[in-house]
Design a protein around this motif. Structure first.
Motif, PDB file in Angstrom:
ATOM      1  N   GLU A  18      33.016 -27.442  60.240  1.00 25.01           N
ATOM      2  CA  GLU A  18      31.765 -27.875  61.350  1.00 25.01           C
ATOM      3  C   GLU A  18      32.738 -27.587  62.163  1.00 25.01           C
ATOM      4  O   GLU A  18      34.168 -27.298  62.808  1.00 25.01           O
ATOM      5  CB  GLU A  18      31.810 -29.034  61.494  1.00 25.01           C
ATOM      6  CG  GLU A  18      31.185 -29.026  60.371  1.00 25.01           C
ATOM      7  CD  GLU A  18      30.317 -30.782  60.081  1.00 25.01           C
ATOM      8  OE1 GLU A  18      30.538 -31.609  61.504  1.00 25.01           O
ATOM      9  OE2 GLU A  18      29.171 -31.058  59.443  1.00 25.01           O
TER      10      GLU A  18
ATOM     11  N   GLN B 122      25.652 -29.719  62.456  1.00 24.52           N
ATOM     12  CA  GLN B 122      26.311 -31.724  61.431  1.00 24.52           C
ATOM     13  C   GLN B 122      25.648 -30.975  60.393  1.00 24.52           C
ATOM     14  O   GLN B 122      26.158 -31.146  59.528  1.00 24.52           O
ATOM     15  CB  GLN B 122      26.393 -32.070  61.857  1.00 24.52           C
ATOM     16  CG  GLN B 122      26.279 -33.045  63.559  1.00 24.52           C
ATOM     17  CD  GLN B 122      27.601 -32.624  63.708  1.00 24.52           C
ATOM     18  OE1 GLN B 122      27.683 -34.199  62.779  1.00 24.52           O
ATOM     19  NE2 GLN B 122      29.287 -31.942  63.652  1.00 24.52           N
TER      20      GLN B 122
ATOM     21  N   GLY C 238      23.332 -32.393  64.902  1.00 23.39           N
ATOM     22  CA  GLY C 238      24.059 -31.899  65.901  1.00 23.39           C
ATOM     23  C   GLY C 238      24.424 -31.478  67.716  1.00 23.39           C
ATOM     24  O   GLY C 238      23.631 -31.782  67.998  1.00 23.39           O
TER      25      GLY C 238
ATOM     26  N   TYR D 203      26.853 -26.963  67.892  1.00 23.76           N
ATOM     27  CA  TYR D 203      28.047 -27.575  67.010  1.00 23.76           C
ATOM     28  C   TYR D 203      27.285 -28.405  65.679  1.00 23.76           C
ATOM     29  O   TYR D 203      26.981 -29.374  66.234  1.00 23.76           O
ATOM     30  CB  TYR D 203      29.106 -28.252  68.140  1.00 23.76           C
ATOM     31  CG  TYR D 203      30.069 -29.075  67.045  1.00 23.76           C
ATOM     32  CD1 TYR D 203      29.829 -29.079  65.810  1.00 23.76           C
ATOM     33  CD2 TYR D 203      30.955 -28.931  67.450  1.00 23.76           C
ATOM     34  CE1 TYR D 203      30.911 -30.189  64.583  1.00 23.76           C
ATOM     35  CE2 TYR D 203      32.191 -29.580  66.635  1.00 23.76           C
ATOM     36  CZ  TYR D 203      32.412 -29.697  65.301  1.00 23.76           C
ATOM     37  OH  TYR D 203      33.351 -30.425  64.892  1.00 23.76           O
TER      38      TYR D 203
END
Length: 211
Positions: free
Chosen positions: A1, A163, A52, A161
């Motif tokens: 990640e 998740q 995210g 970003y």
């Protein structure tokens, strides 16, 4: 990640997708993208929500910020600014309410538990991000012609970003009727799909490996 810089750029009839500065897909496209009434960040309009962080989402209408003919672009290393033709700039500072930093100053409405976060893609620039937990969180904006690209140049970029990349939307601008999507960044577990719909068919449905 990790953080990814994603950009979709059209100049003339060349449409390209960049990930972390590398061009990963390109297509010839001259479509007239005009129809849209819904503007959402963090939801694909169906059952899947982004899980995210999203930071520095910028939409520029009338300008190709990067050359879609280039194989690589320089990824910005500091928060984006409201350059000429910027229609939306969501820097997402650390707390809500979220604010559009373009000259349009659009109202950005948080839905669900969408919240500001201190996590950012830059080293200590206080840009922050918007956090979406994947269970009903998204941001919305009222309908506006600023997001109708027509046949002109445009750039849509952001840092994301994820998740969880199972069927989640990053940004969409479309009519209220499901499935008619002028612009949508759509993530699956393995691919990134920028989809462009003109009202009759998908004119560009590029996809590339996400990870």
């Amino acid at each position: 990640e990790s953080w990814f810089h994603i950009a979709v750029v059209r100049s003339g009839t060349t449409l390209s997708l960049f990930k972390n500065g590398s061009r990963v897909a390109t297509a010839t496209n001259s479509s007239n993208f005009t129809t849209g009434t819904i503007n959402r960040i963090g939801w694909n309009g169906f059952s899947a929500y982004f899980n995210g962080y999203i930071s520095n989402l910028r939409i520029v209408k009338g300008t190709a910020v990067y050359s879609p003919s280039a194989t690589t672009i320089t990824v910005p290393t500091s928060p984006l600014t409201a350059i000429t033709n910027t229609q939306l700039l969501l820097l997402t500072a650390q707390q809500a309410p979220f604010r559009d930093s373009s000259t349009n100053n659009f109202t950005v409405t948080a839905n669900g538990n969408a919240a500001g976060s201190g996590l950012e893609p830059f080293p200590v620039n206080y840009a922050g991000s918007a956090y979406f937990d994947g269970t009903g969180d998204y941001l919305s904006l009222a309908d506006n012609a600023a997001f109708d690209f027509g046949t002109g140049d445009f750039t849509i970029e952001a840092w994301v970003y994820p998740q969880n990349t199972s069927g989640t939307g990053i940004f969409e601008h479309r009519p209220i009727s499901p499935g008619n999507t002028p612009c949508l960044w759509y993530l699956t577990a393995t691919n990134l799909y920028p989809e462009f719909y003109t009202g009759t068919s998908y004119t560009s449905n590029m996809y590339r490996d996400w990870e």
